[in-house]
Enzyme design. Structure first.
Site, PDB file in Angstrom:
ATOM      1  N   ARG A  18      77.497  96.300  32.645  1.00 59.72           N
ATOM      2  CA  ARG A  18      76.364  95.424  32.300  1.00 59.72           C
ATOM      3  C   ARG A  18      76.023  94.505  33.464  1.00 59.72           C
ATOM      4  NH1 ARG A  18      77.888  92.112  27.555  1.00 59.72           N
ATOM      5  NH2 ARG A  18      79.920  92.350  28.471  1.00 59.72           N
ATOM      6  N   ASN A  36      76.536  95.780  25.050  1.00 63.00           N
ATOM      7  CA  ASN A  36      77.497  96.749  24.534  1.00 63.00           C
ATOM      8  C   ASN A  36      77.168  97.057  23.086  1.00 63.00           C
ATOM      9  OD1 ASN A  36      79.007  96.887  26.895  1.00 63.00           O
ATOM     10  ND2 ASN A  36      80.461  95.333  26.238  1.00 63.00           N
TER      11      ASN A  36
END
Length: 89
Positions: A18, A36
């Protein structure tokens, strides 16, 4: 301006994916987020010029990501606006 939503599967959680995605998106001037998901995928939502969104998708599929990407599915739509910056969720 467009929005692309991408679902990235593989070994993409707990490896800095990320953060890496956020850095690439900011370099391209995109807004949005990377989050996520409970099933192990990462959802990436990005808005900006289509060419920049396509470059981000290319980077997600490019092999230089943290972890191991096994597949990316994308959906294109109109930009909705209202986002500032690019964040990790």
């Amino acid at each position: 301006m467009v929005r692309v939503t991408a679902w990235v599967r593989g070994q993409v959680q707990g490896v800095g994916f990320r953060w890496w995605t956020r850095a690439r998106a900011l370099e391209l001037g995109l807004t949005g987020w990377a989050a996520n998901l409970a099933d192990g995928r990462v959802e990436v939502v990005a808005e900006g010029p289509r060419e920049s969104c396509e470059k981000l998708l290319g980077a997600l599929r490019g092999g230089d990501t943290p972890g191991q990407v096994r597949g990316v599915v994308e959906r294109w739509s109109e930009a909705k606006g209202g986002m500032a910056g690019f964040v990790e969720r």
